[in-house]
Design a protein around this motif. Structure first.
Motif, PDB file in Angstrom:
ATOM      1  N   VAL A 118     -75.122 -70.291 -54.166  1.00 59.96           N
ATOM      2  CA  VAL A 118     -75.702 -70.284 -55.401  1.00 59.96           C
ATOM      3  C   VAL A 118     -76.478 -71.911 -55.510  1.00 59.96           C
ATOM      4  CG1 VAL A 118     -75.188 -70.941 -57.653  1.00 59.96           C
ATOM      5  CG2 VAL A 118     -73.961 -68.879 -56.554  1.00 59.96           C
ATOM      6  N   LEU A 119     -75.772 -72.724 -54.798  1.00 60.25           N
ATOM      7  CA  LEU A 119     -76.397 -74.182 -55.009  1.00 60.25           C
ATOM      8  C   LEU A 119     -77.544 -74.227 -54.159  1.00 60.25           C
ATOM      9  CD1 LEU A 119     -73.272 -76.575 -54.938  1.00 60.25           C
ATOM     10  CD2 LEU A 119     -74.292 -75.658 -56.734  1.00 60.25           C
ATOM     11  N   GLN A 120     -77.565 -73.537 -53.078  1.00 62.60           N
ATOM     12  CA  GLN A 120     -78.853 -73.638 -52.339  1.00 62.60           C
ATOM     13  C   GLN A 120     -79.933 -72.967 -52.859  1.00 62.60           C
ATOM     14  OE1 GLN A 120     -77.072 -71.443 -48.722  1.00 62.60           O
ATOM     15  NE2 GLN A 120     -75.898 -73.193 -48.112  1.00 62.60           N
ATOM     16  N   GLN A 121     -79.922 -72.011 -53.764  1.00 60.11           N
ATOM     17  CA  GLN A 121     -80.976 -71.411 -54.484  1.00 60.11           C
ATOM     18  C   GLN A 121     -81.818 -72.363 -55.411  1.00 60.11           C
ATOM     19  OE1 GLN A 121     -80.498 -67.302 -55.944  1.00 60.11           O
ATOM     20  NE2 GLN A 121     -78.510 -67.349 -54.992  1.00 60.11           N
ATOM     21  N   ILE A 122     -81.217 -73.559 -55.608  1.00 63.43           N
ATOM     22  CA  ILE A 122     -81.840 -74.613 -56.521  1.00 63.43           C
ATOM     23  C   ILE A 122     -82.187 -75.863 -55.843  1.00 63.43           C
ATOM     24  CG2 ILE A 122     -82.136 -75.654 -58.732  1.00 63.43           C
ATOM     25  CD1 ILE A 122     -82.703 -72.591 -58.881  1.00 63.43           C
ATOM     26  N   PRO A 123     -82.787 -76.012 -54.705  1.00 68.02           N
ATOM     27  CA  PRO A 123     -82.925 -77.172 -53.998  1.00 68.02           C
ATOM     28  C   PRO A 123     -83.449 -78.426 -55.243  1.00 68.02           C
ATOM     29  CG  PRO A 123     -84.749 -75.818 -53.617  1.00 68.02           C
ATOM     30  CD  PRO A 123     -83.799 -75.082 -54.472  1.00 68.02           C
ATOM     31  N   THR A 124     -82.787 -79.612 -54.692  1.00 64.51           N
ATOM     32  CA  THR A 124     -83.051 -80.804 -55.677  1.00 64.51           C
ATOM     33  C   THR A 124     -83.432 -81.868 -54.560  1.00 64.51           C
ATOM     34  OG1 THR A 124     -82.301 -82.486 -57.197  1.00 64.51           O
ATOM     35  CG2 THR A 124     -80.603 -81.507 -55.704  1.00 64.51           C
ATOM     36  N   GLN A 125     -84.442 -82.925 -54.780  1.00 67.68           N
ATOM     37  CA  GLN A 125     -84.739 -83.828 -53.860  1.00 67.68           C
ATOM     38  C   GLN A 125     -84.329 -85.298 -54.725  1.00 67.68           C
ATOM     39  OE1 GLN A 125     -86.264 -83.853 -51.051  1.00 67.68           O
ATOM     40  NE2 GLN A 125     -85.948 -81.592 -51.305  1.00 67.68           N
ATOM     41  N   THR A 126     -83.290 -84.960 -55.462  1.00 70.45           N
ATOM     42  CA  THR A 126     -82.626 -86.251 -56.019  1.00 70.45           C
ATOM     43  C   THR A 126     -81.171 -86.094 -55.850  1.00 70.45           C
ATOM     44  OG1 THR A 126     -83.996 -86.027 -58.170  1.00 70.45           O
ATOM     45  CG2 THR A 126     -82.102 -87.277 -58.579  1.00 70.45           C
ATOM     46  N   TYR A 127     -80.671 -87.486 -55.423  1.00 71.04           N
ATOM     47  CA  TYR A 127     -79.227 -87.558 -55.091  1.00 71.04           C
ATOM     48  C   TYR A 127     -78.670 -89.044 -55.215  1.00 71.04           C
ATOM     49  CZ  TYR A 127     -81.591 -88.885 -50.682  1.00 71.04           C
ATOM     50  OH  TYR A 127     -82.700 -89.439 -49.801  1.00 71.04           O
ATOM     51  N   THR A 128     -77.296 -88.848 -55.103  1.00 74.45           N
ATOM     52  CA  THR A 128     -76.681 -90.307 -55.195  1.00 74.45           C
ATOM     53  C   THR A 128     -76.492 -90.771 -53.690  1.00 74.45           C
ATOM     54  OG1 THR A 128     -74.201 -89.283 -54.632  1.00 74.45           O
ATOM     55  CG2 THR A 128     -75.209 -89.441 -56.895  1.00 74.45           C
ATOM     56  N   LEU A 129     -76.542 -92.119 -53.689  1.00 72.10           N
ATOM     57  CA  LEU A 129     -76.492 -92.996 -52.585  1.00 72.10           C
ATOM     58  C   LEU A 129     -74.960 -92.838 -52.081  1.00 72.10           C
ATOM     59  CD1 LEU A 129     -78.666 -96.178 -53.192  1.00 72.10           C
ATOM     60  CD2 LEU A 129     -79.166 -94.185 -51.823  1.00 72.10           C
ATOM     61  N   SER A 130     -74.734 -92.896 -50.619  1.00 73.81           N
ATOM     62  CA  SER A 130     -73.186 -92.643 -49.996  1.00 73.81           C
ATOM     63  C   SER A 130     -72.947 -93.765 -49.296  1.00 73.81           C
ATOM     64  CB  SER A 130     -72.976 -91.365 -49.552  1.00 73.81           C
ATOM     65  OG  SER A 130     -72.154 -91.398 -48.475  1.00 73.81           O
ATOM     66  N   THR A 131     -71.825 -94.342 -49.300  1.00 76.13           N
ATOM     67  CA  THR A 131     -71.648 -95.616 -48.180  1.00 76.13           C
ATOM     68  C   THR A 131     -71.426 -94.976 -46.770  1.00 76.13           C
ATOM     69  OG1 THR A 131     -69.287 -94.852 -48.653  1.00 76.13           O
ATOM     70  CG2 THR A 131     -69.822 -96.586 -49.888  1.00 76.13           C
ATOM     71  N   ASN A 132     -71.632 -93.596 -46.463  1.00 77.19           N
ATOM     72  CA  ASN A 132     -71.852 -93.039 -45.374  1.00 77.19           C
ATOM     73  C   ASN A 132     -73.071 -93.629 -44.662  1.00 77.19           C
ATOM     74  OD1 ASN A 132     -69.399 -91.661 -44.910  1.00 77.19           O
ATOM     75  ND2 ASN A 132     -70.068 -90.012 -46.210  1.00 77.19           N
ATOM     76  N   LEU A 133     -73.953 -93.685 -45.615  1.00 79.75           N
ATOM     77  CA  LEU A 133     -75.506 -94.170 -45.163  1.00 79.75           C
ATOM     78  C   LEU A 133     -75.405 -95.279 -44.432  1.00 79.75           C
ATOM     79  CD1 LEU A 133     -78.736 -93.763 -45.582  1.00 79.75           C
ATOM     80  CD2 LEU A 133     -78.454 -95.206 -47.754  1.00 79.75           C
ATOM     81  N   LEU A 134     -74.450 -96.275 -44.853  1.00 86.01           N
ATOM     82  CA  LEU A 134     -74.596 -97.714 -44.154  1.00 86.01           C
ATOM     83  C   LEU A 134     -73.930 -97.505 -42.673  1.00 86.01           C
ATOM     84  CD1 LEU A 134     -73.077 -99.597 -46.954  1.00 86.01           C
ATOM     85  CD2 LEU A 134     -75.659 -99.158 -46.492  1.00 86.01           C
ATOM     86  N   THR A 135     -73.200 -96.437 -42.759  1.00 84.96           N
ATOM     87  CA  THR A 135     -72.359 -96.338 -41.287  1.00 84.96           C
ATOM     88  C   THR A 135     -73.603 -95.763 -40.353  1.00 84.96           C
ATOM     89  OG1 THR A 135     -70.260 -95.777 -42.338  1.00 84.96           O
ATOM     90  CG2 THR A 135     -70.835 -94.927 -39.884  1.00 84.96           C
ATOM     91  N   GLN A 136     -74.525 -94.990 -40.898  1.00 88.81           N
ATOM     92  CA  GLN A 136     -75.545 -94.023 -40.077  1.00 88.81           C
ATOM     93  C   GLN A 136     -76.616 -95.031 -39.790  1.00 88.81           C
ATOM     94  OE1 GLN A 136     -76.728 -90.998 -42.749  1.00 88.81           O
ATOM     95  NE2 GLN A 136     -74.910 -90.103 -42.761  1.00 88.81           N
ATOM     96  N   LEU A 137     -77.071 -96.170 -40.649  1.00 87.80           N
ATOM     97  CA  LEU A 137     -78.208 -96.914 -40.508  1.00 87.80           C
ATOM     98  C   LEU A 137     -77.797 -98.212 -39.746  1.00 87.80           C
ATOM     99  CD1 LEU A 137     -80.042 -96.210 -43.915  1.00 87.80           C
ATOM    100  CD2 LEU A 137     -80.520 -95.251 -41.751  1.00 87.80           C
TER     101      LEU A 137
END
Length: 493
Positions: free
Chosen positions: A217-236
């Motif tokens: 259901v969620l996949q049918q309405i893609p969005t290009q807006t999202y929250t920042l995650s602390t996982n981002l820091l581990t990746q970058l």
């Protein structure tokens, strides 16, 4: 899901997108609407038990739509748990339709009682706002406005169903009068208006209940807006090679600090060092250049004249321009010369004000305006910026290019494809110098090899998380420099 750890990257939707998700779940997936209503009420009840475990009585104020239906189902759950339940209808329940009418009738069938709201709320451990959901588009009037006033005057915690009544779910602005909740339980997906702008004063703690919708259901309405995650820091920001040396982590040039404004560029420079830059050079007013070098010897400081900029650019990776720069003739000459370089730029403060005087577009810069600076960049008012921060940041990006950081409660980051929201941060950060620290952080990350988008997102998040750590000693009285010693924790995830 409680939105407090910031560990998950979560999609963010407009009201229209969430309505479409609801429609797909009911009409295409065959999930009865009343079942979704029951799931929502159960999520509400679970959140109340988690946040207010001593609750034994509740006052539920119901309106006329599905939001009221959620309230009636919740009333049945509370009654079954042995709580004392008071339900007040602000308008006659005869107006209820479909699932909301079913919920009302089911509550009556188990012996529930519904009273008419007459202006006062009975005593209870907490009150539930089940007046309006996301469908409200105009200011509340008559008895509904009176109900919101009574709810806001209530001496106990207020729980909002899906969205505080009277709040615009797309912009985060109150439609005149709106409920101020201690806890909001929102359903299916995060509404963007709950996360930024004035919403922070109305939403309180925020819990997301996805109502167990299938992933397709969620996949049918893609969005290009999202929250920042602390996982981002581990990746970058992975661990550095044992063979690393300072030449691998960028040489940042920070320019600013007119006479009397040495502190601004000093904050930016030290923040860049603490974020991990290999080398940081500060170009600043001759009157205090030597003093800066003495108080932070790790900074390389140059007494900058406008005609010396080309020499200073040699060997630099990134330029951060603006903290304490001023708008003098010298500042304007430095600004004009800086624009001749092809190096990536981070612009803040007076660099943004100078840009507003002669707008241009560029793909390799990051602009970091607060609402007043954004208003100047768009030749509008601060009120217009805050009225719809999402529209404002899109307009800024379209006009100026690159990556835009619109600072404030629920800072936004945008490029030409996506928007990220920062949920971290606190009111203690509303003090002089915070933007200077952010400039240094973002410039440092750019110098270390992150892309413009990555540096802006990671920089905003690191800045906010360091602010939250500093706020553990109290929000009021926090200094921008209090963040700097907390930066290392977040750049070494």
């Amino acid at each position: 899901m409680m939105l407090s750890s910031f560990s998950d990257k979560l999609p963010v939707y407009t009201i229209e997108q969430v309505r479409e998700l609801d429609r797909i779940a009911i009409q295409e997936q065959g999930i009865p609407g009343y079942e979704l209503m029951q799931r929502a009420a159960n999520a509400l009840f679970a959140a109340i038990l988690q946040y207010y475990p001593q609750t034994r009585s509740v006052c539920i104020v119901c309106g006329t739509g599905n939001n009221a239906g959620d309230g009636y189902v919740l009333a049945g759950l509370a009654r079954a748990a042995g709580w004392r339940v008071s339900v007040l209808a602000v308008s006659t329940p005869v107006q209820l339709q479909n699932d909301a009418q079913t919920a009302y009738q089911d509550y009556l069938a188990v012996g529930g009682q519904v009273d008419v709201f007459t202006g006062d709320l009975p005593w209870a451990d907490l009150v539930v706002d089940a007046l309006f959901g996301t469908g409200l588009t105009r200011p509340l009037q008559a008895e509904f406005a009176a109900a919101v006033e009574a709810i806001n005057a209530y001496p106990k915690p207020v729980i909002a169903v899906d969205i505080p009544s009277g709040l615009n779910g797309n912009t985060g602005q109150p439609l005149g009068l709106a409920v101020k909740a201690a806890l909001t339980v929102t359903f299916i997906g995060l509404k963007q208006g709950l996360l930024t702008g004035q919403a922070r004063d109305y939403v309180g703690d925020l819990v997301l209940a996805d109502l167990a919708l299938p992933a397709n259901v969620l996949q049918q309405i893609p969005t290009q807006t999202y929250t920042l995650s602390t996982n981002l820091l581990t990746q970058l920001l992975p661990k550095r090679s044992r063979c690393a040396h300072k030449g691998k982590f960028g040489h940042v040039l920070l320019i600013g600090g007119q006479a009397g404004m040495a502190g601004a560029i000093r904050l930016a420079g030290e923040a860049a060092l603490r974020t991990g830059s290999g080398l940081v050079t500060v170009g600043t007013d001759p009157s205090h250049a030597a003093w800066l070098n003495l108080t932070r010897p790790e900074l390389m400081v140059t007494a900058l004249q406008a005609n010396e900029l080309n020499e200073l650019l040699a060997g630099k990776t990134i330029i951060g321009l603006g903290p304490g720069l001023g708008q003098t003739a010298v500042a304007q000459a430095i600004w004009a010369n800086t624009l001749k370089t092809n190096l990536p730029l981070v612009l803040d403060a007076d660099a943004l004000n100078l840009l507003a005087q002669a707008p241009q577009q560029r793909s390799n810069w990051i602009l970091t305006p607060h609402p007043a600076e954004a208003a100047r960049l768009l030749a509008g008012s601060t009120q217009e910026i805050e009225q719809d921060r999402f529209a404002a940041i899109r307009a800024l990006q379209q006009k100026y290019g690159g990556v835009i950081v619109l600072k404030g409660a629920g800072s936004l980051i945008a490029d030409d494809e996506q928007i990220a929201l920062c949920l971290a941060g606190n009111p203690g950060m509303s003090t002089a110098g915070m933007g200077d620290v952010l400039t240094g952080i973002i410039a440092s990350l750019l110098g270390q090899g992150l892309s413009l988008w990555e540096a802006a997102c990671a920089g905003v998040l690191i800045h906010a998380l360091a602010g939250d750590k500093a706020a553990k000693q109290g929000e009021r009285g926090m200094l921008a420099s209090d963040l700097i010693n907390n930066l290392r924790e977040w750049v070494n995830p």
